[in-house]
Design a protein around this motif. Structure first.
Motif, short mmCIF file in Angstrom:
data_model
loop_
_atom_site.label_atom_id
_atom_site.label_comp_id
_atom_site.label_asym_id
_atom_site.label_seq_id
_atom_site.Cartn_x
_atom_site.Cartn_y
_atom_site.Cartn_z
N ARG A 257 0.91 -0.98 0.37
CA ARG A 257 0.56 0.05 0.12
C ARG A 257 0.68 1.51 0.31
NH1 ARG A 257 -5.89 0.51 1.14
NH2 ARG A 257 -6.53 1.99 -0.14
N LEU A 258 2.23 1.68 0.66
CA LEU A 258 3.21 2.36 0.92
C LEU A 258 3.30 2.38 -0.38
CD1 LEU A 258 4.78 2.15 4.17
CD2 LEU A 258 3.86 4.07 3.39
N ARG A 259 3.89 1.39 -1.64
CA ARG A 259 4.46 1.47 -2.88
C ARG A 259 3.08 2.02 -3.60
NH1 ARG A 259 5.24 -0.28 -7.43
NH2 ARG A 259 3.60 -2.01 -7.28
N ARG A 260 2.15 2.03 -3.79
CA ARG A 260 0.89 2.76 -4.42
C ARG A 260 0.75 3.60 -3.93
NH1 ARG A 260 0.99 -2.83 -4.75
NH2 ARG A 260 0.36 -4.26 -6.45
N ALA A 261 1.08 4.19 -2.84
CA ALA A 261 0.39 5.37 -2.26
C ALA A 261 1.58 6.11 -2.84
CB ALA A 261 0.46 5.06 -1.25
N ARG A 262 2.65 5.69 -3.67
CA ARG A 262 3.57 6.11 -4.01
C ARG A 262 4.73 7.12 -2.53
NH1 ARG A 262 3.56 7.18 -9.23
NH2 ARG A 262 1.83 6.66 -10.23
N THR B 143 7.19 5.62 -2.46
CA THR B 143 8.06 4.24 -2.07
C THR B 143 9.61 3.91 -1.15
OG1 THR B 143 7.85 4.75 -3.90
CG2 THR B 143 9.48 3.20 -4.34
N THR B 144 10.34 5.04 -1.12
CA THR B 144 11.61 4.94 0.39
C THR B 144 10.58 3.90 1.70
OG1 THR B 144 12.24 6.72 -1.12
CG2 THR B 144 13.41 5.88 1.28
N GLU B 145 9.72 4.32 1.94
CA GLU B 145 9.22 4.00 3.14
C GLU B 145 8.66 2.41 3.50
OE1 GLU B 145 8.66 7.15 2.41
OE2 GLU B 145 9.05 8.24 3.98
N SER B 146 8.43 2.02 1.80
CA SER B 146 7.79 0.99 1.73
C SER B 146 9.03 0.00 2.06
CB SER B 146 6.97 0.82 0.17
OG SER B 146 8.21 0.59 -0.54
#
Length: 926
Positions: free
Chosen positions: A805-810, A812-815
């Motif tokens: 969900r983090l990556r899809r919310a852009r 990316t680094t935190e994902s």
């Protein structure tokens, strides 16, 4: 032969070394108890020596040749008739006369001895020589003297001399001392392996009795099973208190007993039946018997090394249990009854033992003795000895006059046989006997409980067992007295039947009965009624009661109480708190304890292992559980273990294998109305479908457990599939169904059941959230649940969903953090489909595969660290297990998880890996 000799590798190596075979020679006396396997060891040594190029000479003492001078020497030297010609004339002539090859005056013993030594030295000059003499005490005196002379002089001349003798036998080699090697009994593991190899169908209780009685004696291990088959009867009567001897054992041990004076034999019979060797009891009972024997008659038995007296403890100990058996075997029934009567009169302060001796001394039905035996059975059962309790109840029933009491006692014995010991066929026969004893028994609760369990393990259905139990409970004369054991046992069985059925209407009679119990329901039943029936709605109300039950397990020895508490703990995720107690039950079962309790302990460990990521151990224990079910006929409980096999395969991506097992469970459960078993199977199928990305099938399976939007009433396993259903619904665009299911979870308050359920509840809500910020907040909140990391697969799945969900919310680094952590866990567990998904997400987040292992070395738990340090120090898994009070299988499972965390592949690499590992961080600082 050396390759097939079980448990003697170490002995063979040591004896080979002591004999100096191929290294100058030496001599040794191999001693051991009758039946210890001395001849087998001699054979194995001779075979190994010949394989190494050593020439072997064999001879054996024969009782009827013991008075025939030089007959033993003739056996040894017969192959060397031609070589005698190479000796000087005095030695050659003396030896030929001694061996009977020529006539002449008797030669001097010293000349013969030197001649033999010279001959053996001559033969050994062309290669090492081994002389092997079996049954040395039966070698004739003349040969023994010569061979003793030779044995003391062979070192350094290439001759090795090995003789075998029973421990304590009088040697006939002239009194000269030889180095002695005492052949020990087989160790516990080797003895069990020997019995398991030769008698694979021997039931657990009989196997343990055999191992205990044989005490590592190989001949006894091989001979006693045949003797046992001649006395097998029904239920608890199949294993007598003193095991019978086979003909070969009788020859070994019986003759030593019958050679004693009559008063000594009578005193040994008293000691054999008393069982503990208490000299005070023996003295008092011998006086009570007034039969002309006393403690002074022990002298001859002590001198013959049949018994040993420990002056510090004032106890008598038989040198081997089979000597005790031989003593009993050589007594008459009237002699045994007289001894039992004398002991009963002395043991007035020990009700269990006194009742047992009275029962053995009584021939006719006697209501008073039968009542004493029933009371003794209660005490025995309270200690967790189901087999002993059942045997005592059967003896009580046998001495009870025909009527309701006899029927009741037989019915309870049948219940114990079915519900504890695994004697299902015997239980059915005992139920028939109970009905014959009283066609209309006043109390049929134990009959109903036993019959219900037999029904579950047959081709009949849950509803039939339910009707039988409810009818017996609601028409009984028990007045709902909470102290009535039969009533409580029947209610517990009813709870099990209701659990199998997983329908609200089945539980209603149980609830009604629970409310009527006076003065109040036992704690375990009260808790079970809340946590095992419909935990989604009533589980949290039992939390404090469960705490008290768990707190009482520390010193509990009764497997019934342990397993009942464990069952109550399942759906509140408290199995970790009963784990050590469950291991005690499993170890008891492996040692021949109650099979049904053994199964309960195994399933509690299996479920906990699956949830806490110890999947290898989970599968090992599940395999063990299936085997025990097959061995004892508990077909109704096999699905628990099949579920573990199916869900671990599912989580590891072995979907086809998982489906085969799922189909097997459903095939068994459907015609029997065992909906709970089907729910477990659907859960495994849902996990398999999620792993392979078949979300529609995953939804169907999860929905079959509990329809989306509700937590099915009295379907407890629906709690374990909540997040599975929500994830599958979201991924198949069933958002309304997913939201409805989260709403049902919130309304039921499932998050309060345990940290794992809080994790699943918040993560399910996050799956449903359409707003990214809300979803990310809920995922983070779920992962912050205190203690949730104890369930690694569920925790890693939430980490994976959070990272996705983090990556899809852009973001990316935190994902990368949660995705990397999830990948590490999935790889550790072997959860291949999820690992592949996490790795794919990491690549999409711009992180290459080589960066995912950077933190593995920091993930050892405190227990894993301790196990790793002990293993690095050189301790075996068994030694580590004993030190940490764990199972050796648990230690192995931990090591299996430790190696990849440390980036190593073997035990030998542990020390370096631990020394190079940075100090552990405080988890709260990470």
């Amino acid at each position: 032969m050396a390759d097939t000799l079980i448990g003697r590798d170490g002995d063979l190596r040591r004896i080979f070394e002591l004999l100096g075979i191929g290294a100058g020679g030496g001599s040794l006396l191999l001693s051991g108890d009758p039946g210890a396997g001395k001849t087998a060891v001699l054979d194995a040594l001779a075979e190994a020596a010949e394989a190494a190029g050593v020439r072997v000479l064999r001879a054996a003492g024969v009782e009827f040749e013991a008075d025939c001078s030089y007959s033993g020497l003739n056996q040894v030297l017969f192959p060397f008739q031609e070589a005698l010609g190479g000796l000087e004339a005095p030695f050659r002539d003396a030896l030929r006369v001694a061996l009977g090859f020529e006539c002449g005056s008797s030669p001097e013993r010293l000349v013969v001895s030197n001649a033999v030594l010279l001959l053996l030295q001559t033969v050994a000059a062309s290669g090492p020589l081994l002389v092997v003499i079996d049954d040395f005490p039966w070698i004739d005196r003349a040969s023994a003297g010569v061979l003793g002379f030779v044995a003391r002089r062979v070192t350094g001349v290439g001759v090795s001399f090995l003789a075998a003798s029973r421990s304590g036998s009088q040697s006939l080699y002239g009194g000269g001392a030889l180095p002695e090697y005492q052949l020990p009994p087989l160790d516990e593991e080797s003895a069990a392996h020997l019995v398991g190899t030769r008698f694979p169908s021997l039931v657990g209780s009989a196997r343990q009795r055999l191992l205990t009685a044989a005490r590592g004696n190989p001949l006894a291990l091989l001979e006693l099973p045949a003797a046992l088959r001649t006395v097998r009867g029904s239920a608890g009567d199949d294993l007598p208190a003193v095991l019978p001897l086979s003909q070969r054992l009788e020859t070994l041990f019986g003759s030593r007993v019958t050679g004693l004076p009559r008063p000594s034999q009578r005193l040994l019979l008293l000691a054999a039946l008393e069982g503990r060797g208490d000299l005070g009891v023996l003295h008092a009972a011998s006086r009570q018997a007034n039969d002309g024997y006393g403690l002074e008659d022990l002298a001859s038995a002590e001198r013959d090394q049949l018994v040993h007296i420990d002056d510090s403890t004032r106890r008598l100990r038989f040198r081997h249990p089979l000597i005790r058996s031989a003593v009993v075997e050589h007594s008459t029934s009237s002699e045994r009854r007289a001894v039992h009567r004398a002991l009963a009169q002395v043991l007035v302060d020990q009700p269990e033992r006194r009742a047992w001796h009275l029962g053995e001394a009584t021939l006719e039905p006697d209501g008073e003795v039968a009542a004493l035996l029933e009371h003794a059975a209660r005490l025995t059962l309270r200690r967790g000895d189901a087999v002993g309790g059942m045997q005592t109840l059967l003896r009580s029933a046998a001495l009870t006059p025909q009527g309701p009491d006899r029927s009741r006692r037989l019915a309870e014995a049948a219940y114990i046989g079915a519900e504890s010991t695994g004697e299902l066929p015997s239980a059915q026969r005992l139920l028939d006997d109970a009905r014959h004893a009283a066609p209309q028994p006043q109390n049929s609760l134990h009959s109903a409980a036993a019959a219900a369990l037999l029904i579950l393990n047959s081709d009949s259905d849950v509803d039939t067992a339910h009707r039988l139990l409810v009818g017996a409970i609601e028409t009984g004369t028990h007045r709902y007295d909470a102290q009535d054991k039969a009533l409580i046992d029947a209610l517990h069985m009813l709870a099990l039947v209701c659990f199998f059925g997983a329908r609200r209407e089945l539980w209603q009679p149980f609830y009604r009965a629970l409310e009527r119990l006076t003065p109040e329901a036992p704690s375990f039943l009260s808790v079970l009624g809340k946590t095992f029936s419909d935990p989604a709605r009533t589980g949290t109300a039992a939390s404090e009661e469960l705490d008290r039950l768990v707190a009482e397990l520390g010193e509990e020895t009764d497997p019934v109480q342990i397993t009942r508490t464990g069952t109550a703990a399942i759906y509140l995720d408290r199995l970790r708190d009963v784990r050590e107690s469950a291991w005690r039950v499993v170890r008891m079962g492996r040692d021949g304890g109650p099979a049904r309790r053994y199964l309960s302990g195994l399933i509690h460990l299996c479920l906990d292992d699956y949830l806490t990521g110890m999947w290898d151990e989970a599968v090992q224990l599940a395999d063990e559980g299936v085997q025990v079910c097959e061995e004892y006929g508990y077909s109704a409980f096999a699905w628990y273990y099949l579920y573990i096999q199916a869900i671990v395969c599912a989580a590891r991506g072995e979907a086809d294998r998982s489906q085969v097992v799922v189909d097997r469970i459903i095939y068994w459960a459907s015609p029997r109305g065992a909906l709970c078993a089907a729910h477990y199977a659907h859960h495994a199928a849902a996990v398999a479908s999620l792993g392979r990305g078949d979300f529609s099938r995953a939804y169907e399976h999860a929905n079959a457990i509990s329809p989306a939007g509700s937590l099915a009433s009295h379907a407890p396993h629906a709690l374990w599939a909540t997040m599975d259903l929500v994830e599958a619904a979201v991924r198949t665009n069933r958002h309304a169904e997913a939201e409805g299911h989260v709403r049902a979870m919130r309304e039921a308050g499932t998050a309060a059941l345990s940290p794992r359920h809080a994790l699943l509840t918040e993560a399910s809500a996050a799956w449903c959230a359409t707003d990214d910020s809300e979803a990310l907040r809920l995922f983070a909140q779920a992962l912050a649940t205190p203690g949730a990391e104890r369930w690694p697969f569920d925790f890693a799945r939430v980490q994976l969903a959070y990272g996705e969900r983090l990556r899809r919310a852009r973001v990316t680094t935190e994902s990368r953090g949660p995705l990397s952590a999830a990948l590490a866990t999935f790889e550790l567990l072997g959860a291949r489909p999820w690992a592949e998904r996490a790795e794919k997400e990491l690549r999409a987040a711009g992180l290459s595969r080589r960066h995912t292992d950077t933190s593995k070395a920091h993930t050892l738990t405190p227990q894993e660290t301790e196990i790793a340090q002990l293993a690095a120090s050189g301790l075996t898994n068994k030694q580590i297990a004993e030190r940490l009070f764990l199972s050796h299988r648990t230690v192995g499972a931990h090591l299996y998880q430790i190696y990849p965390k440390l980036g190593i592949t073997s035990r030998a690499m542990l020390r370096d890996a631990l020394e190079s590992r940075p100090p552990l961080q405080n988890p709260q600082q990470m």
